[in-house]
Design a protein around this motif. Structure first.
Motif, PDB file in Angstrom:
ATOM      1  N   PHE A  49      -4.330  17.997  -0.376  1.00  0.00           N
ATOM      2  CA  PHE A  49      -3.316  16.955  -0.497  1.00  0.00           C
ATOM      3  C   PHE A  49      -3.117  16.230   0.830  1.00  0.00           C
ATOM      4  CE2 PHE A  49       1.196  15.751   0.026  1.00  0.00           C
ATOM      5  CZ  PHE A  49       1.215  14.717  -0.879  1.00  0.00           C
ATOM      6  N   LEU A  50      -3.095  16.970   1.952  1.00  0.00           N
ATOM      7  CA  LEU A  50      -2.923  16.330   3.259  1.00  0.00           C
ATOM      8  C   LEU A  50      -4.090  15.393   3.552  1.00  0.00           C
ATOM      9  CD1 LEU A  50      -1.525  19.257   5.432  1.00  0.00           C
ATOM     10  CD2 LEU A  50      -0.285  17.278   4.552  1.00  0.00           C
ATOM     11  N   ALA A  51      -5.297  15.819   3.182  1.00  0.00           N
ATOM     12  CA  ALA A  51      -6.453  14.944   3.365  1.00  0.00           C
ATOM     13  C   ALA A  51      -6.321  13.695   2.498  1.00  0.00           C
ATOM     14  CB  ALA A  51      -7.740  15.699   3.026  1.00  0.00           C
ATOM     15  N   LEU A  52      -5.858  13.893   1.253  1.00  0.00           N
ATOM     16  CA  LEU A  52      -5.655  12.765   0.349  1.00  0.00           C
ATOM     17  C   LEU A  52      -4.561  11.842   0.865  1.00  0.00           C
ATOM     18  CD1 LEU A  52      -6.191  11.336  -2.332  1.00  0.00           C
ATOM     19  CD2 LEU A  52      -4.623  12.935  -3.424  1.00  0.00           C
ATOM     20  N   LEU A  53      -3.473  12.420   1.371  1.00  0.00           N
ATOM     21  CA  LEU A  53      -2.380  11.611   1.905  1.00  0.00           C
ATOM     22  C   LEU A  53      -2.867  10.763   3.073  1.00  0.00           C
ATOM     23  CD1 LEU A  53       0.621  10.864   2.034  1.00  0.00           C
ATOM     24  CD2 LEU A  53       0.989  12.891   3.458  1.00  0.00           C
ATOM     25  N   ALA A  54      -3.625  11.381   3.995  1.00  0.00           N
ATOM     26  CA  ALA A  54      -4.159  10.625   5.130  1.00  0.00           C
ATOM     27  C   ALA A  54      -5.052   9.488   4.638  1.00  0.00           C
ATOM     28  CB  ALA A  54      -4.942  11.563   6.042  1.00  0.00           C
ATOM     29  N   HIS A  55      -5.869   9.789   3.621  1.00  0.00           N
ATOM     30  CA  HIS A  55      -6.760   8.767   3.064  1.00  0.00           C
ATOM     31  C   HIS A  55      -5.971   7.614   2.459  1.00  0.00           C
ATOM     32  CE1 HIS A  55      -8.918   7.110  -0.485  1.00  0.00           C
ATOM     33  NE2 HIS A  55      -9.944   7.093   0.335  1.00  0.00           N
ATOM     34  N   GLU A  56      -4.948   7.955   1.669  1.00  0.00           N
ATOM     35  CA  GLU A  56      -4.183   6.917   0.979  1.00  0.00           C
ATOM     36  C   GLU A  56      -3.351   6.081   1.940  1.00  0.00           C
ATOM     37  OE1 GLU A  56      -4.483   5.954  -2.040  1.00  0.00           O
ATOM     38  OE2 GLU A  56      -5.952   7.487  -2.487  1.00  0.00           O
ATOM     39  N   LEU A  57      -2.867   6.677   3.024  1.00  0.00           N
ATOM     40  CA  LEU A  57      -2.082   5.911   3.997  1.00  0.00           C
ATOM     41  C   LEU A  57      -2.980   5.029   4.854  1.00  0.00           C
ATOM     42  CD1 LEU A  57       0.586   8.527   5.147  1.00  0.00           C
ATOM     43  CD2 LEU A  57       0.925   6.545   3.667  1.00  0.00           C
ATOM     44  N   ARG A  58      -4.200   5.497   5.116  1.00  0.00           N
ATOM     45  CA  ARG A  58      -5.123   4.673   5.913  1.00  0.00           C
ATOM     46  C   ARG A  58      -5.583   3.451   5.129  1.00  0.00           C
ATOM     47  NH1 ARG A  58      -7.700   9.903   7.441  1.00  0.00           N
ATOM     48  NH2 ARG A  58      -6.947  10.443   9.525  1.00  0.00           N
ATOM     49  N   ASN A  59      -5.710   3.601   3.819  1.00  0.00           N
ATOM     50  CA  ASN A  59      -6.198   2.479   3.008  1.00  0.00           C
ATOM     51  C   ASN A  59      -5.376   1.201   3.200  1.00  0.00           C
ATOM     52  OD1 ASN A  59      -8.498   3.532   1.920  1.00  0.00           O
ATOM     53  ND2 ASN A  59      -7.546   4.224   0.025  1.00  0.00           N
ATOM     54  N   PRO A  60      -4.039   1.239   3.025  1.00  0.00           N
ATOM     55  CA  PRO A  60      -3.280  -0.004   3.230  1.00  0.00           C
ATOM     56  C   PRO A  60      -3.146  -0.395   4.699  1.00  0.00           C
ATOM     57  CG  PRO A  60      -1.808   1.794   2.653  1.00  0.00           C
ATOM     58  CD  PRO A  60      -3.196   2.312   2.474  1.00  0.00           C
ATOM     59  N   LEU A  61      -3.224   0.577   5.607  1.00  0.00           N
ATOM     60  CA  LEU A  61      -3.096   0.234   7.030  1.00  0.00           C
ATOM     61  C   LEU A  61      -4.263  -0.635   7.499  1.00  0.00           C
ATOM     62  CD1 LEU A  61      -1.810   3.563   8.624  1.00  0.00           C
ATOM     63  CD2 LEU A  61      -0.564   1.409   8.397  1.00  0.00           C
ATOM     64  N   GLY A  62      -5.456  -0.381   6.949  1.00  0.00           N
ATOM     65  CA  GLY A  62      -6.621  -1.172   7.346  1.00  0.00           C
ATOM     66  C   GLY A  62      -6.447  -2.662   7.078  1.00  0.00           C
ATOM     67  N   PRO A  63      -6.181  -3.050   5.814  1.00  0.00           N
ATOM     68  CA  PRO A  63      -5.981  -4.484   5.547  1.00  0.00           C
ATOM     69  C   PRO A  63      -4.821  -5.102   6.327  1.00  0.00           C
ATOM     70  CG  PRO A  63      -6.299  -3.265   3.502  1.00  0.00           C
ATOM     71  CD  PRO A  63      -6.171  -2.246   4.586  1.00  0.00           C
ATOM     72  N   ILE A  64      -3.742  -4.334   6.548  1.00  0.00           N
ATOM     73  CA  ILE A  64      -2.616  -4.869   7.320  1.00  0.00           C
ATOM     74  C   ILE A  64      -3.058  -5.206   8.737  1.00  0.00           C
ATOM     75  CG2 ILE A  64      -0.404  -4.248   8.382  1.00  0.00           C
ATOM     76  CD1 ILE A  64       0.250  -2.693   5.826  1.00  0.00           C
ATOM     77  N   ARG A  65      -3.779  -4.281   9.369  1.00  0.00           N
ATOM     78  CA  ARG A  65      -4.233  -4.529  10.746  1.00  0.00           C
ATOM     79  C   ARG A  65      -5.222  -5.688  10.788  1.00  0.00           C
ATOM     80  NH1 ARG A  65      -5.647   0.649  14.242  1.00  0.00           N
ATOM     81  NH2 ARG A  65      -5.490  -0.994  15.807  1.00  0.00           N
ATOM     82  N   HIS A  66      -6.099  -5.773   9.786  1.00  0.00           N
ATOM     83  CA  HIS A  66      -7.059  -6.883   9.748  1.00  0.00           C
ATOM     84  C   HIS A  66      -6.332  -8.217   9.638  1.00  0.00           C
ATOM     85  CE1 HIS A  66     -10.100  -3.824   7.916  1.00  0.00           C
ATOM     86  NE2 HIS A  66      -9.929  -3.648   9.207  1.00  0.00           N
ATOM     87  N   ALA A  67      -5.337  -8.270   8.760  1.00  0.00           N
ATOM     88  CA  ALA A  67      -4.596  -9.513   8.572  1.00  0.00           C
ATOM     89  C   ALA A  67      -3.876  -9.913   9.858  1.00  0.00           C
ATOM     90  CB  ALA A  67      -3.594  -9.355   7.430  1.00  0.00           C
ATOM     91  N   VAL A  68      -3.298  -8.931  10.551  1.00  0.00           N
ATOM     92  CA  VAL A  68      -2.601  -9.229  11.805  1.00  0.00           C
ATOM     93  C   VAL A  68      -3.573  -9.772  12.849  1.00  0.00           C
ATOM     94  CG1 VAL A  68      -1.358  -8.192  13.746  1.00  0.00           C
ATOM     95  CG2 VAL A  68      -0.724  -7.597  11.398  1.00  0.00           C
ATOM     96  N   LYS A  69      -4.754  -9.164  12.955  1.00  0.00           N
ATOM     97  CA  LYS A  69      -5.736  -9.631  13.937  1.00  0.00           C
ATOM     98  C   LYS A  69      -6.189 -11.047  13.621  1.00  0.00           C
ATOM     99  CE  LYS A  69      -7.505  -5.089  15.269  1.00  0.00           C
ATOM    100  NZ  LYS A  69      -7.048  -5.210  16.670  1.00  0.00           N
ATOM    101  N   ILE A  70      -6.351 -11.360  12.330  1.00  0.00           N
ATOM    102  CA  ILE A  70      -6.736 -12.716  11.937  1.00  0.00           C
ATOM    103  C   ILE A  70      -5.646 -13.715  12.338  1.00  0.00           C
ATOM    104  CG2 ILE A  70      -7.110 -14.207   9.927  1.00  0.00           C
ATOM    105  CD1 ILE A  70      -8.545 -11.784   8.633  1.00  0.00           C
TER     106      ILE A  70
END
Length: 523
Positions: free
Chosen positions: A152-173
């Motif tokens: 579950f902890l591995a899954l939680l880390a995976h699921e939280l990283r998923n939305p963080l990626g697009p957010i950071r990409h959008a900010v950099k753009i």
């Protein structure tokens, strides 16, 4: 030390060379104590052995250990044990499996010692057997829980990283250059959508905690099932539309009322619809229906999706069941949605079940709720929430938070809405600014440095200018005890981060201390 008798008796126990006191101690032991010859023939058998294995002393003594107690697949163990006893070795805490009279297999820990005769020669063995079946069961459950936790902890880390990626990409753009209007809309939509996804993950975790601790509260009212279906469809429409699923909704043919929490009932149905959408290929079909069966309101969510294997069905509503499916999953989530559904349905006095023809055959979830008493009147429809663009009176607002990004971004939103805003980053600074700024509304974080939000609210209430302030706790702490404590400290409202702007707007719209336009201009 016990010794082997040359002529075993059928009395219990037979331990040669021991006095009556030692025999009594052996017979009253909580552990099974058994002696045997070097050929493996049982020569003594205490009361604990009777309780553990089910054979009386008369039945056991004189019988070979191999045929009486040892399962077929472990008979080679007896040969190895007797070989070591012949060599004079002592065997300690040997974990194995033994068979009781009724056929049950028992996890056993054995300690076996050689028995020597008067001449010092080894003539047999004395065995202490302890039942560790329950201990093994608990150890197995702990290992399983630890495995599920790690998954579950591995899954939680995976699921939280998923939305963080697009957010950071959008900010950099957005930082790279001045965006065109369409680029700005694209980036802000990504940030908003992914932040909403993260919020739902956190809410799922909080629901799990509330349900586990028994602190979840239901606000029951008499509500029409058709209303629940409509709200659930609206909640799940984005996910269903994204995958181009065909949705067919069949409401009850006549009004069908239940006693329940409208928000939680909507959550139950939308969770099942989201689950159907996640595990149905694009273009697949989803059916949502409700009808009355005897004294039950029955809601069904069926899909043409990947189906559920037969071995998974019995545990489908267990917490984190889907954690083991991490690599196969494509739509995200924490594997707690169905567990939350099960707990919430039971809190409403109902039941939920799952059925599937197997992989590739789709699945169907059925909710059963007791029909409401006909004699009770229906609840009034809730007032619609205000939209973001609704006209608001302008307020003088103090925002206090030690997170600079949080306080600055909220202040910017409030100013865009027409309010006058002052900022502070800790309790003492907030008090100093408030004495001069005289805000009508205070939005305070709880975890502040130097002085926490609870103490800050109490200090504000002690001031003449703060007695009538509208105090809003805006915090990551959202459990019931935190809400009780904030109310006791003088807060009027308790909101959790990230802020629900509609809820905040509603608070500001009715704040009694909103400042007239002329005073705002003069300040």
């Amino acid at each position: 030390m016990t010794e082997q008798s040359s002529t075993p008796s059928r009395a219990r126990p037979l331990i040669a060379g021991t006095d009556g006191l030692l025999a009594a101690i052996v017979d009253s032991s909580e552990d099974a104590i058994i002696s045997k010859t070097l050929e493996g023939i049982i020569t003594s058998w205490n009361q604990a052995a009777e309780r553990l294995f089910g054979y009386t002393a008369e039945e056991a003594i004189g019988q070979p250990v191999v045929t009486l107690l040892i399962p077929d697949d472990r008979r080679n163990e007896e040969t190895a044990i007797l070989d070591r006893i012949h060599r004079g070795e002592r065997i300690e805490h040997f974990e194995t499996v033994r068979k009781a009279k009724d056929g049950r297999l028992l996890d056993i820990s054995l300690t076996i010692s050689p028995i020597r005769g008067d001449d010092g020669e080894i003539v047999g063995a004395s065995k202490i057997a302890r039942d560790i079946t329950e201990q093994k069961r608990v150890q197995g459950e702990l290992r399983d829980a630890d495995r599920k936790k790690n998954e579950f902890l591995a899954l939680l880390a995976h699921e939280l990283r998923n939305p963080l990626g697009p957010i950071r990409h959008a900010v950099k753009i957005l930082r790279a250059r001045t965006p065109r209007p369409d680029e700005l809309a694209w980036a802000t939509n990504i940030i908003d959508r992914q932040a909403e996804h993260m919020t739902r993950l956190v809410e799922d975790l909080l629901d799990v905690a509330r349900i586990t601790r028994g602190t979840i509260e239901l606000r029951k009212e008499r509500i029409d099932i058709a209303t629940i279906l409509k709200s659930a469809v609206e909640s799940s429409s984005t996910l269903i539309g994204k995958s181009r699923h065909q949705l067919r909704v069949t409401p009850p043919s006549e009004p069908l009322y239940v006693e329940g929490d409208a928000t939680r009932l909507t959550q139950i149905v939308s969770n099942l619809m989201d689950n159907a959408a996640k595990y149905t290929d694009p273009g697949g079909r989803i059916w949502l229906s409700a009808e009355r069966e005897a004294d039950e309101a029955v809601i069904r969510v069926r899909d043409s999706g990947i189906g559920i294997p037969a071995d998974v069905l019995p545990t489908i509503f267990d917490m984190f069941t889907q954690a083991a499916m991490t690599l196969e999953r494509t739509q995200g989530g924490l594997g707690v949605g169905l567990a939350i559904v099960d707990r919430l349905v039971k809190l409403h006095g109902g039941s939920v079940s799952a059925a599937s023809g197997g992989p590739g055959m789709g699945s169907e979830f059925t909710i059963r709720l007791p029909v409401a008493d006909k004699t009770r009147g229906s609840a009034a429809a809730p007032a619609p929430a205000p939209a973001f663009s609704m006209p608001l009176a302008r307020c003088r607002i103090l925002v206090v938070d030690d997170n600079v990004d949080s306080v600055d971004s909220l202040a910017m939103l409030l100013r865009m809405m027409g309010h006058e805003v002052a900022l502070a980053h800790d309790g003492p600074e907030a008090l100093q600014i408030a004495r001069e700024f005289r805000p009508g509304v205070g939005i305070l974080d709880i975890g502040l440095p130097k002085m926490n939000g609870y103490d800050l609210a109490k200090r504000i209430r002690q001031e003449a200018w703060g007695k009538d302030m509208v105090l809003v706790a805006l915090t990551g702490w959202g459990q019931q005890e935190h809400r009780h404590r904030s109310a006791a400290s003088g807060f009027n409202h308790h909101l959790t981060k990230p802020v629900d702007l509609e809820a905040l707007q509603e608070i500001l719209a009715v704040a009694a201390t909103c400042v007239p336009e002329d005073k705002l201009a003069a300040h």
